[in-house]
Design a protein around this motif. Structure first.
Motif, PDB file in Angstrom:
ATOM      1  N   ILE A 116       0.844  -1.198   0.000  1.00 55.35           N
ATOM      2  CA  ILE A 116       0.000   0.000   0.000  1.00 55.35           C
ATOM      3  C   ILE A 116       0.875   1.242   0.000  1.00 55.35           C
ATOM      4  N   TYR A 117       0.572   2.161  -0.928  1.00 53.86           N
ATOM      5  CA  TYR A 117       1.266   3.453  -1.003  1.00 53.86           C
ATOM      6  C   TYR A 117       0.363   4.514  -0.360  1.00 53.86           C
ATOM      7  N   PRO A 118       0.677   4.952   0.868  1.00 53.93           N
ATOM      8  CA  PRO A 118      -0.209   5.870   1.603  1.00 53.93           C
ATOM      9  C   PRO A 118      -0.491   7.179   0.865  1.00 53.93           C
ATOM     10  N   GLU A 119       0.457   7.668   0.072  1.00 59.06           N
ATOM     11  CA  GLU A 119       0.251   8.947  -0.615  1.00 59.06           C
ATOM     12  C   GLU A 119      -0.761   8.838  -1.755  1.00 59.06           C
ATOM     13  N   ILE A 120      -1.076   7.607  -2.167  1.00 55.25           N
ATOM     14  CA  ILE A 120      -2.027   7.386  -3.261  1.00 55.25           C
ATOM     15  C   ILE A 120      -3.322   6.765  -2.754  1.00 55.25           C
ATOM     16  N   PHE A 121      -3.198   5.889  -1.773  1.00 55.17           N
ATOM     17  CA  PHE A 121      -4.337   5.119  -1.271  1.00 55.17           C
ATOM     18  C   PHE A 121      -5.391   6.027  -0.632  1.00 55.17           C
ATOM     19  N   LEU A 122      -6.671   5.751  -0.929  1.00 53.01           N
ATOM     20  CA  LEU A 122      -7.785   6.497  -0.353  1.00 53.01           C
ATOM     21  C   LEU A 122      -8.523   5.599   0.643  1.00 53.01           C
ATOM     22  N   PRO A 123      -8.297   5.775   1.944  1.00 50.45           N
ATOM     23  CA  PRO A 123      -8.919   4.885   2.935  1.00 50.45           C
ATOM     24  C   PRO A 123     -10.408   5.156   3.105  1.00 50.45           C
ATOM     25  N   SER A 124     -11.117   4.088   3.366  1.00 51.49           N
ATOM     26  CA  SER A 124     -12.532   4.190   3.703  1.00 51.49           C
ATOM     27  C   SER A 124     -12.813   3.143   4.765  1.00 51.49           C
ATOM     28  N   LYS A 125     -13.940   3.271   5.425  1.00 51.49           N
ATOM     29  CA  LYS A 125     -14.288   2.305   6.465  1.00 51.49           C
ATOM     30  C   LYS A 125     -14.377   0.894   5.891  1.00 51.49           C
ATOM     31  N   ASP A 126     -14.901   0.796   4.681  1.00 51.43           N
ATOM     32  CA  ASP A 126     -15.089  -0.511   4.051  1.00 51.43           C
ATOM     33  C   ASP A 126     -13.754  -1.166   3.698  1.00 51.43           C
ATOM     34  N   ASN A 127     -12.864  -0.405   3.003  1.00 50.82           N
ATOM     35  CA  ASN A 127     -11.617  -1.062   2.599  1.00 50.82           C
ATOM     36  C   ASN A 127     -10.668  -1.302   3.762  1.00 50.82           C
ATOM     37  N   LEU A 128     -10.715  -0.448   4.800  1.00 52.39           N
ATOM     38  CA  LEU A 128      -9.889  -0.684   5.987  1.00 52.39           C
ATOM     39  C   LEU A 128     -10.327  -1.951   6.716  1.00 52.39           C
ATOM     40  N   THR A 129     -11.619  -2.183   6.759  1.00 50.54           N
ATOM     41  CA  THR A 129     -12.154  -3.394   7.393  1.00 50.54           C
ATOM     42  C   THR A 129     -11.723  -4.638   6.633  1.00 50.54           C
ATOM     43  N   LYS A 130     -11.801  -4.577   5.307  1.00 47.95           N
ATOM     44  CA  LYS A 130     -11.411  -5.716   4.473  1.00 47.95           C
ATOM     45  C   LYS A 130      -9.910  -6.022   4.615  1.00 47.95           C
ATOM     46  N   ILE A 131      -9.120  -4.952   4.655  1.00 46.28           N
ATOM     47  CA  ILE A 131      -7.664  -5.140   4.799  1.00 46.28           C
ATOM     48  C   ILE A 131      -7.347  -5.833   6.118  1.00 46.28           C
ATOM     49  N   GLU A 132      -7.972  -5.386   7.197  1.00 45.79           N
ATOM     50  CA  GLU A 132      -7.719  -5.997   8.500  1.00 45.79           C
ATOM     51  C   GLU A 132      -8.189  -7.448   8.530  1.00 45.79           C
ATOM     52  N   GLU A 133      -9.278  -7.739   7.815  1.00 42.00           N
ATOM     53  CA  GLU A 133      -9.831  -9.094   7.814  1.00 42.00           C
ATOM     54  C   GLU A 133      -8.871 -10.106   7.190  1.00 42.00           C
ATOM     55  N   ILE A 134      -8.161  -9.713   6.142  1.00 41.56           N
ATOM     56  CA  ILE A 134      -7.296 -10.685   5.463  1.00 41.56           C
ATOM     57  C   ILE A 134      -5.825 -10.589   5.864  1.00 41.56           C
ATOM     58  N   THR A 135      -5.439  -9.498   6.532  1.00 43.02           N
ATOM     59  CA  THR A 135      -4.035  -9.369   6.974  1.00 43.02           C
ATOM     60  C   THR A 135      -3.888  -9.412   8.485  1.00 43.02           C
ATOM     61  N   GLY A 136      -4.956  -9.152   9.217  1.00 42.42           N
ATOM     62  CA  GLY A 136      -4.886  -9.106  10.669  1.00 42.42           C
ATOM     63  C   GLY A 136      -4.293  -7.815  11.194  1.00 42.42           C
ATOM     64  N   VAL A 137      -4.141  -6.786  10.328  1.00 43.89           N
ATOM     65  CA  VAL A 137      -3.502  -5.529  10.729  1.00 43.89           C
ATOM     66  C   VAL A 137      -4.454  -4.361  10.498  1.00 43.89           C
ATOM     67  N   ASN A 138      -4.602  -3.528  11.520  1.00 46.18           N
ATOM     68  CA  ASN A 138      -5.362  -2.282  11.388  1.00 46.18           C
ATOM     69  C   ASN A 138      -4.387  -1.193  10.942  1.00 46.18           C
ATOM     70  N   ILE A 139      -4.535  -0.725   9.717  1.00 46.66           N
ATOM     71  CA  ILE A 139      -3.544   0.189   9.149  1.00 46.66           C
ATOM     72  C   ILE A 139      -3.923   1.664   9.285  1.00 46.66           C
ATOM     73  N   LYS A 140      -5.035   1.950   9.935  1.00 47.43           N
ATOM     74  CA  LYS A 140      -5.528   3.330   9.976  1.00 47.43           C
ATOM     75  C   LYS A 140      -4.463   4.306  10.455  1.00 47.43           C
ATOM     76  N   ASN A 141      -3.807   3.979  11.554  1.00 53.02           N
ATOM     77  CA  ASN A 141      -2.793   4.889  12.105  1.00 53.02           C
ATOM     78  C   ASN A 141      -1.462   4.807  11.351  1.00 53.02           C
ATOM     79  N   LYS A 142      -1.253   3.707  10.654  1.00 55.40           N
ATOM     80  CA  LYS A 142       0.003   3.522   9.931  1.00 55.40           C
ATOM     81  C   LYS A 142       0.060   4.376   8.664  1.00 55.40           C
ATOM     82  N   LEU A 143      -1.080   4.766   8.146  1.00 51.40           N
ATOM     83  CA  LEU A 143      -1.117   5.532   6.900  1.00 51.40           C
ATOM     84  C   LEU A 143      -0.503   6.919   7.060  1.00 51.40           C
ATOM     85  N   THR A 144      -0.467   7.429   8.283  1.00 53.79           N
ATOM     86  CA  THR A 144       0.093   8.762   8.517  1.00 53.79           C
ATOM     87  C   THR A 144       1.604   8.775   8.440  1.00 53.79           C
TER      88      THR A 144
END
Length: 548
Positions: free
Chosen positions: A84-112
């Motif tokens: 994931i490239y944070p400068e390009i990626f557009l986070p949303s509640k839906d895609n953040l949930t899906k990412i955590e479901e298949i990786t086990g990682v909550n990336i919300k704070n990591k994007l900063t």
């Protein structure tokens, strides 16, 4: 008439000027076109390519570690990773949930953090993967993993700090500078104007090696696998070394307990010393294995193998009583060197040590590699321990003569000593690095010349005594009439965590005539070398014979 001619002349000049100007413009256009297409064409092409492609990392930037047959020992497994490239990626509640479901990682704070996120896909859900692959700045790619959960040769290979790609242990540490030279492993994927991957268009693999280096070890993966499986099936703590007799190359080196290089943190603070390479890093009293050294010293000073001593089952030196294992049966009686060696008679070797003197024993021990590193090529290697000359002047001569006291050896030192005997007194050295391979060059590591450390006649007598050990001595339980080999057992008394323990040793060579392999074994707190380590030697030997 004159006016008409002037008019025609002016018109001709005008046409000439226009033609010249047109020719000039055409020439400029041609030059410009040539400049664009030929001179800087590659720049435009690269710029266009960069707009429709994205380079994605596909693995740790590190050279591969191979076995002697160029079978990879690292970089063997490919798994799915989400980049994931944070400068390009557009986070949303839906895609953040899906990412955590298949990786086990909550990336919300990591994007900063504004740095590339590399997440391993742990639960490959096809529906979620398909929906996420259309997200801007998110790419799912096949990734080259450095290690496996059941990593073969873990103690030899070692591990790296994933955060800075720096070797921390084993070969990864020793050859870190070589393994990290210029490695840059990436693939190109096709993207649209929004930097979203265009699915269905095959990605092109790209490897910028920049003369990166791989290393070739002497390890034979088949033999290494045999050794690890046999060790795992029977024993918790111990180590095994297998050498190529003719070259000194390490064909297998295993230590237990093992560790998982994918989960280093889970071992921190544990007491089982999983990170210790017991074959090179931990030294033990060699026990009766050291009788090889005492016998060699005696033969070198001229003692005849037929010389006999009386064994009453014990020896007393300066009010200290040292028992022979024949103590309960009243001793071995009159016994010569060959019989004493095969039956591992303590009384005989104590008397032999007293006769030849401790200095001769220590000198022979140094010749055979005790008290110094084998220079196998690993930072963690221990040099073992030899007593000082003062210790052996008193009752200490009794302990040293049977491999006890302030005397310690690593398993790799025992293997080296055994290889010297198997090679008729020639020291071939001990090696684990075979060569280095780069994109533009490769080289096989040159070995120093071999040298004779004991006379061939002495080595032949030692081999004869080691053969008798397995024919009708302390290892007769592994005797096989169809194959001929030699060895020596050892049961060494020691303390571990304040408790009395007995380590089980066996070291041997095969076949007896023109040896090909040396196999050395030490099982911590295993007890009898003849009952524990010797059968493991035979199991490994039989399995090697089936596959080689």
């Amino acid at each position: 008439m004159g006016r008409r001619e002037n008019k025609k002349k002016k018109e001709y000049n005008r046409v000439k000027i226009i033609a010249t100007l047109f020719s000039f413009i055409m020439m400029v256009l041609i030059i410009r076109l040539f400049y664009i297409q030929v001179i800087i064409g590659k720049t435009y092409e690269s710029s266009a390519t960069n707009q429709r492609t994205k380079e994605i990392p596909i693995g740790i930037k590190r050279g591969t570690i191979y076995d002697t047959n160029m079978i990879p020992l690292t970089n063997r497994v490919r798994s799915q990773h989400m980049i994931i490239y944070p400068e390009i990626f557009l986070p949303s509640k839906d895609n953040l949930t899906k990412i955590e479901e298949i990786t086990g990682v909550n990336i919300k704070n990591k994007l900063t953090l504004k740095r590339i996120l590399d997440l391993k896909v742990k639960d490959y859900n096809t529906d979620i993967i398909n929906s996420l692959e259309r997200e801007k700045g998110l790419f799912i790619v096949a990734y080259e993993e450095r290690y496996e959960a059941n990593q073969i040769g873990a103690h030899l290979i070692g591990y790296i700090n994933m955060a800075d790609n720096k070797g921390q242990y084993g070969l990864e540490r020793k050859y870190n500078d070589i393994l990290t030279q210029g490695q840059d492993k990436k693939i190109e994927v096709v993207v649209d104007a929004q930097k979203r991957r265009i699915l269905g268009i095959e990605k092109s693999k790209k490897l910028n090696n920049n003369d990166g280096k791989d290393i070739i070890t002497t390890i034979d993966k088949k033999i290494q696998t045999i050794v690890e499986e046999k060790l795992d099936n029977k024993y918790k703590n111990g180590s095994v070394v297998v050498l190529d007799t003719k070259t000194g190359n390490v064909l297998a080196l295993a230590s237990r307990p093992n560790f998982n290089p994918l989960d280093i943190a889970s071992y921190l603070g544990k007491k089982d010393k999983e990170f210790y390479n017991r074959a090179i890093q931990v030294s033990y009293p060699p026990g009766s294995i050291f009788k090889i050294v005492v016998a060699a010293a005696a033969l070198e000073t001229g003692v005849d193998m037929d010389k006999a001593f009386l064994c009453d089952g014990y020896e007393e030196i300066d009010d200290i009583v040292i028992k022979c294992h024949s103590y309960k049966t009243g001793g071995h009686g009159e016994i010569n060197m060959e019989e004493a060696f095969s039956k591992s008679c303590n009384s005989y070797f104590i008397k032999l040590g007293q006769e030849i003197g401790g200095e001769n024993i220590l000198n022979m021990a140094r010749k055979l590699g005790f008290g110094r590193k084998t220079e196998i090529g690993l930072e963690e290697e221990s040099e073992g321990l030899l007593p000082n000359i003062n210790y052996i002047k008193g009752s200490g001569i009794g302990n040293i003569s049977i491999g006890q006291g302030p005397l310690e050896s690593t398993l790799i030192q025992i293997a080296k000593m055994t290889n010297i005997v198997a090679n008729d007194g020639i020291d071939r050295g001990v090696y684990v690095l075979k060569g280095i391979v780069g994109e533009n060059n490769s080289k096989i590591i040159e070995k120093p010349p071999s040298n004779a450390v004991i006379d061939k006649s002495i080595a032949e007598k030692l081999k004869k005594m080691m053969k008798k050990v397995v024919v009708d001595g302390t290892a007769k339980n592994i005797y096989d009439k169809d194959i001929s080999f030699g060895g020596k057992t050892g049961s060494a008394q020691s303390t571990a965590n304040g408790q009395y323990v007995v380590h089980a040793w066996f070291t041997g060579f095969y076949p007896y005539d023109n040896p090909r392999y040396v196999i050395s074994i030490c099982i911590e707190n295993g007890g009898s070398g003849g009952q524990v380590a010797a059968p493991l030697f035979k199991d490994i030997l039989d399995e090697i014979e089936k596959t080689h």
